[in-house]
Motif scaffolding. Structure first.
Motif, short mmCIF file in Angstrom:
data_model
loop_
_atom_site.label_atom_id
_atom_site.label_comp_id
_atom_site.label_asym_id
_atom_site.label_seq_id
_atom_site.Cartn_x
_atom_site.Cartn_y
_atom_site.Cartn_z
N ASP A 182 0.80 -1.22 0.00
CA ASP A 182 0.00 0.00 0.00
C ASP A 182 0.83 1.27 0.00
O ASP A 182 0.40 2.31 -0.50
CB ASP A 182 -0.92 0.03 1.22
N THR A 244 1.96 3.10 -4.46
CA THR A 244 0.86 2.47 -3.73
C THR A 244 0.54 1.13 -4.35
O THR A 244 1.22 0.65 -5.26
CB THR A 244 -0.38 3.38 -3.70
N ARG A 248 -5.35 0.47 -5.44
CA ARG A 248 -5.59 1.90 -5.18
C ARG A 248 -5.31 2.76 -6.40
O ARG A 248 -5.13 3.98 -6.28
CB ARG A 248 -4.69 2.36 -4.02
N GLU A 251 -7.56 5.95 -6.94
CA GLU A 251 -7.28 7.03 -5.99
C GLU A 251 -5.91 7.66 -6.26
O GLU A 251 -5.73 8.86 -6.11
CB GLU A 251 -7.33 6.51 -4.56
N VAL A 258 -3.51 8.38 -0.63
CA VAL A 258 -3.17 6.95 -0.56
C VAL A 258 -1.68 6.81 -0.83
O VAL A 258 -1.05 7.67 -1.44
CB VAL A 258 -3.96 6.11 -1.59
#
Length: 384
Positions: A182, A244, A248, A251, A258
């Motif tokens: 992430d 990321t 994601r 986003e 993020v």
């Protein structure tokens, strides 16, 4: 100073963006290509293209995609089998993208590059013109390293650094690096107390962080270190970057909160200096005294023989070398004008003395300032 808010705004407002996705996000050892994940990525990027943004995708996955059809259960270690898998998998990868992008009335184009294509000026310009023309025609370029033919000694090794160079190649304003993590964290994944790092302002900030993690799926070649190197390379060339997970992506391209954003640390560099700073394999070391180290690092001067105290590594004229001070600290990296065996006769002599004793050719700088980049802690972390 570049802020996190400004960096994410640069990404969201970028008219031209490069998105990189890794093997671990597109493939598994058991089933090959993850068609659902690939289709979701294509849907997001197709929507961005429909909204008027120019998108170039750098996609790994060819080698991993080729393993199952070849009846291979684990990633091969020998180069020839990897190249065979890349040849099989690249066609499968492009077929999947072609099908997924067709829903958005987009035609993809396969662009296979090697390090040589982005290091040598003539090849660089040719690649640049090709991708620019594709974009002008509304085609969707999909870039990968040409694993089927590339030589081991002159390869990127992963597509993270390739994506940063592609972003530089096409004058992109933003780079989004997608993987199976992430964000960059304060400690390796799974470590108690590890926290997301939302923003990296520059190399000094990275010195405070522990960079670790190699991904979970076992089909990729790049770990967190290479992703940070790629983000740093892009930021060092004026390109805002977000790191990321693949889930994601929507986003990330929208500039939402993020992953980890990397703020721009330098205006656009020349391709030669970007390669020298981040990709060149150094062939030796030139050692300098304190005065020369200060002249190079603080005053932006060329390196002269009068400040050189020694050399090692067996380099030739034209090779990339490290420049280290009396405490062995890395000061710079540059293209040297003389071979190692020429330097002993030159040590400590002024340009005039060299010309009088060795000839006019020896009046030159050992390393000219235009062929040299100053270094920092990230360079040391990235040593191969």
């Amino acid at each position: 100073m570049i802020s996190e808010a400004l960096t994410r705004a640069q990404v969201s407002e970028a008219k031209r963006i490069v998105v990189k996705i890794g093997s671990s996000s597109l493939t598994t050892m058991a089933d090959g290509l993850d068609h659902d994940r690939l289709r979701r990525i294509a849907d997001v990027l197709g929507a961005e293209r429909a909204a008027g943004r120019e998108v170039v995708l750098v996609s790994s996955g060819a080698v991993a995609a080729g393993l199952d059809p070849m009846g291979i259960s684990r990633r091969p270690k020998d180069q020839a089998t990897k190249q065979a898998a890349a040849g099989v998998g690249q066609s499968l990868l492009m077929a999947a993208y072609t099908q997924a992008l067709a829903a958005h009335r987009l035609v993809p184009a396969q662009v296979l590059l090697t390090a040589d294509d982005l290091i040598h000026r003539a090849k660089y310009r040719n690649a640049q013109r090709a991708v620019e023309r594709m974009l002008s025609l509304g085609i969707f370029p999909i870039v990968n390293e040409n694993d089927a033919v590339v030589s081991h000694g002159v390869r990127f090794g992963d597509n993270d650094r390739l994506s940063a160079l592609v972003a530089h190649l096409i004058h992109a304003e933003a780079l989004v690096l997608l993987s199976d993590v992430d964000a960059l964290c304060t400690a390796p994944p799974g470590t108690p107390g590890s926290e997301r790092v939302p923003f990296v302002s520059g190399p000094e900030h990275l010195e405070e962080l522990s960079i670790g993690g190699t991904g979970a799926a076992g089909t990729g070649t790049g770990g967190m270190v290479t992703k940070v190197q790629a983000a740093t390379m892009a930021a060092d060339s004026g390109i805002a970057t977000i790191l990321t997970s693949a889930d994601r992506v929507a986003e990330a391209v929208a500039g939402d909160d993020v992953g980890t954003a990397f703020g721009v640390t330098h205006r656009r560099r020349s391709t030669r200096l970007l390669w020298l700073a981040h990709l060149a394999q150094k062939h030796g070391t030139v050692h300098v005294d304190e005065g020369a180290a200060r002249a190079v690092s603080e005053r932006g001067r060329s390196l002269l023989a009068v400040g050189v105290t020694g050399a090692d590594g067996g380099f030739d004229a034209g090779d990339p070398v490290d420049v280290r001070g009396p405490d062995s600290a890395l000061v710079a990296r540059g293209i040297v004008n003389f071979a190692e065996d020429e330097l002993p006769a030159m040590l400590g002599k002024s340009s005039e003395e060299l010309g009088n004793t060795l000839g006019a050719d020896y009046r030159r700088e050992v390393i000219h300032r235009n062929d040299m980049v100053l270094t920092d802690a990230v360079f040391e972390q990235g040593e191969q």
